[in-house]
Design a protein around this motif. Structure first.
Motif, PDB file in Angstrom:
ATOM      1  N   THR A  53       0.847  -1.227   0.130  1.00 13.50           N
ATOM      2  CA  THR A  53      -0.058   0.033   0.017  1.00 13.50           C
ATOM      3  C   THR A  53       0.814   1.371   0.048  1.00 13.50           C
ATOM      4  O   THR A  53       0.606   2.370  -0.722  1.00 13.50           O
ATOM      5  CB  THR A  53      -0.845   0.072   1.377  1.00 13.50           C
ATOM      6  OG1 THR A  53      -1.703  -1.066   1.161  1.00 13.50           O
ATOM      7  CG2 THR A  53      -1.930   1.301   1.201  1.00 13.50           C
ATOM      8  N   TYR A  54       1.860   1.284   0.940  1.00  8.68           N
ATOM      9  CA  TYR A  54       2.852   2.512   0.982  1.00  8.68           C
ATOM     10  C   TYR A  54       3.426   2.763  -0.454  1.00  8.68           C
ATOM     11  O   TYR A  54       3.686   3.992  -0.694  1.00  8.68           O
ATOM     12  CB  TYR A  54       3.864   2.217   1.792  1.00  8.68           C
ATOM     13  CG  TYR A  54       3.367   2.008   3.264  1.00  8.68           C
ATOM     14  CD1 TYR A  54       2.081   2.692   3.686  1.00  8.68           C
ATOM     15  CD2 TYR A  54       4.067   1.375   4.267  1.00  8.68           C
ATOM     16  CE1 TYR A  54       1.709   2.679   5.050  1.00  8.68           C
ATOM     17  CE2 TYR A  54       3.767   1.627   5.451  1.00  8.68           C
ATOM     18  CZ  TYR A  54       2.390   2.106   5.918  1.00  8.68           C
ATOM     19  OH  TYR A  54       1.975   1.865   7.228  1.00  8.68           O
ATOM     20  N   TYR A  56       2.040   2.466  -3.471  1.00  7.79           N
ATOM     21  CA  TYR A  56       0.828   3.120  -4.158  1.00  7.79           C
ATOM     22  C   TYR A  56       0.677   4.729  -3.456  1.00  7.79           C
ATOM     23  O   TYR A  56       0.537   5.732  -4.475  1.00  7.79           O
ATOM     24  CB  TYR A  56      -0.265   2.356  -4.038  1.00  7.79           C
ATOM     25  CG  TYR A  56      -0.406   1.270  -5.047  1.00  7.79           C
ATOM     26  CD1 TYR A  56      -0.818   1.244  -6.216  1.00  7.79           C
ATOM     27  CD2 TYR A  56      -0.278   0.071  -4.417  1.00  7.79           C
ATOM     28  CE1 TYR A  56      -0.960   0.016  -7.126  1.00  7.79           C
ATOM     29  CE2 TYR A  56      -0.453  -1.095  -5.255  1.00  7.79           C
ATOM     30  CZ  TYR A  56      -0.600  -0.960  -6.695  1.00  7.79           C
ATOM     31  OH  TYR A  56      -0.740  -2.096  -7.314  1.00  7.79           O
ATOM     32  N   ARG A  89      -7.582   8.303  -3.355  1.00 10.61           N
ATOM     33  CA  ARG A  89      -8.129   7.052  -3.749  1.00 10.61           C
ATOM     34  C   ARG A  89      -8.579   7.201  -5.083  1.00 10.61           C
ATOM     35  O   ARG A  89      -8.098   6.008  -6.110  1.00 10.61           O
ATOM     36  CB  ARG A  89      -9.117   6.528  -2.951  1.00 10.61           C
ATOM     37  CG  ARG A  89      -9.592   5.251  -3.156  1.00 10.61           C
ATOM     38  CD  ARG A  89     -11.037   4.863  -2.269  1.00 10.61           C
ATOM     39  NE  ARG A  89     -11.353   3.647  -3.014  1.00 10.61           N
ATOM     40  CZ  ARG A  89     -12.471   2.997  -2.493  1.00 10.61           C
ATOM     41  NH1 ARG A  89     -13.293   3.608  -1.245  1.00 10.61           N
ATOM     42  NH2 ARG A  89     -13.099   1.885  -2.714  1.00 10.61           N
ATOM     43  N   SER A 110      -2.646  -4.439  -7.160  1.00  6.03           N
ATOM     44  CA  SER A 110      -4.005  -4.062  -6.437  1.00  6.03           C
ATOM     45  C   SER A 110      -4.855  -3.203  -7.373  1.00  6.03           C
ATOM     46  O   SER A 110      -4.525  -2.349  -8.139  1.00  6.03           O
ATOM     47  CB  SER A 110      -3.700  -3.381  -5.262  1.00  6.03           C
ATOM     48  OG  SER A 110      -5.059  -2.676  -4.495  1.00  6.03           O
ATOM     49  N   PRO A 113      -5.967   0.276  -4.077  1.00  2.36           N
ATOM     50  CA  PRO A 113      -4.890   0.285  -3.043  1.00  2.36           C
ATOM     51  C   PRO A 113      -5.161   1.009  -1.641  1.00  2.36           C
ATOM     52  O   PRO A 113      -5.125   0.754  -0.718  1.00  2.36           O
ATOM     53  CB  PRO A 113      -3.675   0.855  -3.600  1.00  2.36           C
ATOM     54  CG  PRO A 113      -3.782   0.737  -4.965  1.00  2.36           C
ATOM     55  CD  PRO A 113      -5.053   0.783  -5.453  1.00  2.36           C
ATOM     56  N   TYR A 114      -6.044   1.999  -2.019  1.00  2.37           N
ATOM     57  CA  TYR A 114      -6.341   2.957  -1.056  1.00  2.37           C
ATOM     58  C   TYR A 114      -7.502   2.544  -0.077  1.00  2.37           C
ATOM     59  O   TYR A 114      -8.000   3.035   0.903  1.00  2.37           O
ATOM     60  CB  TYR A 114      -6.795   4.541  -1.377  1.00  2.37           C
ATOM     61  CG  TYR A 114      -5.501   5.286  -1.632  1.00  2.37           C
ATOM     62  CD1 TYR A 114      -5.299   6.367  -0.874  1.00  2.37           C
ATOM     63  CD2 TYR A 114      -4.733   5.076  -2.639  1.00  2.37           C
ATOM     64  CE1 TYR A 114      -4.102   7.106  -1.252  1.00  2.37           C
ATOM     65  CE2 TYR A 114      -3.539   5.787  -2.900  1.00  2.37           C
ATOM     66  CZ  TYR A 114      -3.427   6.712  -2.223  1.00  2.37           C
ATOM     67  OH  TYR A 114      -2.115   7.625  -2.441  1.00  2.37           O
ATOM     68  N   SER A 116      -7.185  -0.341   1.427  1.00  8.22           N
ATOM     69  CA  SER A 116      -6.820  -1.192   2.551  1.00  8.22           C
ATOM     70  C   SER A 116      -6.433  -0.441   3.763  1.00  8.22           C
ATOM     71  O   SER A 116      -6.208   0.876   3.548  1.00  8.22           O
ATOM     72  CB  SER A 116      -5.266  -1.716   1.771  1.00  8.22           C
ATOM     73  OG  SER A 116      -4.501  -0.633   1.565  1.00  8.22           O
ATOM     74  N   ALA A 119      -4.199   2.785   4.569  1.00  6.30           N
ATOM     75  CA  ALA A 119      -4.473   4.058   3.588  1.00  6.30           C
ATOM     76  C   ALA A 119      -5.998   4.830   4.217  1.00  6.30           C
ATOM     77  O   ALA A 119      -6.230   5.580   3.632  1.00  6.30           O
ATOM     78  CB  ALA A 119      -4.686   3.802   2.233  1.00  6.30           C
TER      79      ALA A 119
END
Length: 366
Positions: A53-54, A56, A89, A110, A113-114, A116, A119
């Motif tokens: 996630t980081y 993205y 997002r 993904s 991603p945001y 998750s 985020a």
């Protein structure tokens, strides 16, 4: 669902990203001296680390700032109280996800991603640090994006620095799998067992199962192809009744396989029955690592007998024994096909590079 990013922002961001990526691919230039070494190191650690996630977030926030300097690089949600808040997002879904897919899912594959947990905060701030599982990764992200937000003249250099790290990762995620000319059944079994010894949320085991059934289909002509569902997708969303559907040339499901990397429970077995009946599938297998939960063993046997009486053949196979038998029956050529198919299944599933590298390293040990 997030509000769609304004078309002008998404279109402008796409042009900015395309231009910066082309520049990154064409140039071997080192990072700008305008970016402090601590920030460059943080960027590199984020992009090369395991915090999907980081990655993205870093690229999306940098792209947003490069597209519109008035946007706040520390804001993840439009409801943030900080000046320059925006909906990161939707920008990520509209632009960065497409970039990722076009480049071998270098960021992780993904689709949103945001959504998750890391985020789901309005902005990057110390008060949200305690809620982060990867606090070191979070700290690196804050270091990088705080610098970006405080140094607007460096925005373009910062974005290029992020993309250079992405390019380096892209070079590394192109994994080749060294298939041996021959491998014995015991050695092949040992390699697979070693690969599966690390937990992966079922991803590794499903890839191996896909390879097993594709090899079974091709070697013994039992079915034409094997369709695999996304490991994180619900069956209802994919339209499949199970993780794997083995289909004949006409498209009918010959055999459905549910893959479990832990013991099977009665509830899990019962939940599958309605879907199996609704689709008219007569052959269904639970491929389970660890077998059946002992207290549910008798009830699952009873369920299997009842389903047989109503027209469904319902089996539970212990994974390790099934694998061992298949590897013997495949023969040398079949075992090579299986090892190759496992790598292909990992690639198809967009497995993170750590899993693909692990399979590569396992093969290299043969």
């Amino acid at each position: 669902m997030p509000k769609p990013a304004p078309a002008s922002i998404a279109e402008d961001a796409r042009r900015v990203l395309d231009k910066a990526w082309a520049q990154t691919l064409q140039s071997e230039a080192e990072a700008s001296d305008k970016i402090p070494r601590a920030v460059i190191d943080s960027i590199g650690e984020i992009v090369s680390g395991n915090g999907l996630t980081y990655r993205y977030i870093l690229l999306t926030q940098a792209l947003a700032k490069a597209t519109d300097p008035h946007l706040n690089a520390l804001c993840l949600q439009a409801k943030s109280k900080l000046k320059g808040a925006f909906d990161a997002r939707s920008l990520c879904k509209d632009v960065v996800v497409d970039f990722d897919r076009a480049n071998e899912s270098v960021l992780g594959g993904s689709g949103d991603p945001y959504v998750s947990k890391p985020a789901r905060i309005p902005e990057l701030a110390d008060r949200f640090r305690k809620d982060q599982k990867d606090r070191k990764g979070f700290d690196r992200l804050v270091v990088a994006l705080e610098f970006l937000e405080s140094n607007s003249p460096c925005v373009e250099d910062f974005l290029l620095c992020v993309l250079r790290a992405v390019r380096k990762r892209l070079d590394e995620v192109r994994v080749g799998y060294p298939i041996p000319k021959r491998v014995s059944a015991p050695r092949c079994y040992g390699v697979v067992s070693g690969f599966l010894s690390e937990r992966s949320g079922g991803l590794r085991m499903q890839a191996i199962a896909v390879a097993l059934f594709r090899t079974i289909g091709s070697r013994f002509q039992l079915f034409a192809n094997v369709h695999s569902a996304n490991i994180n997708a619900a069956d209802a969303a994919t339209g499949q009744v199970a993780d794997l559907e083995c289909r004949c040339a006409s498209g009918d499901v010959v055999l459905a396989v549910e893959v479990k990397d832990r013991q099977l429970t009665l509830i899990q077995a019962q939940e599958k029955v309605p879907a199996i009946r609704a689709k008219g599938i007569t052959e269904f297998v639970f491929l389970v690592q660890g077998g059946v939960l002992q207290c549910d063993s008798e009830s699952i046997s009873d369920l299997s007998e009842r389903e047989f009486a109503s027209g469904q053949n319902f089996y539970v196979c212990e994974f390790n024994g099934f694998l061992e038998t298949c590897l013997v029956l495949f023969g040398e050529d079949g075992r090579r096909d299986f090892l190759k198919a496992a790598g292909e299944a990992l690639d198809e599933s967009k497995a993170d590079v750590q899993h693909r590298r692990a399979w590569r390293d396992c093969l290299a040990s043969l």
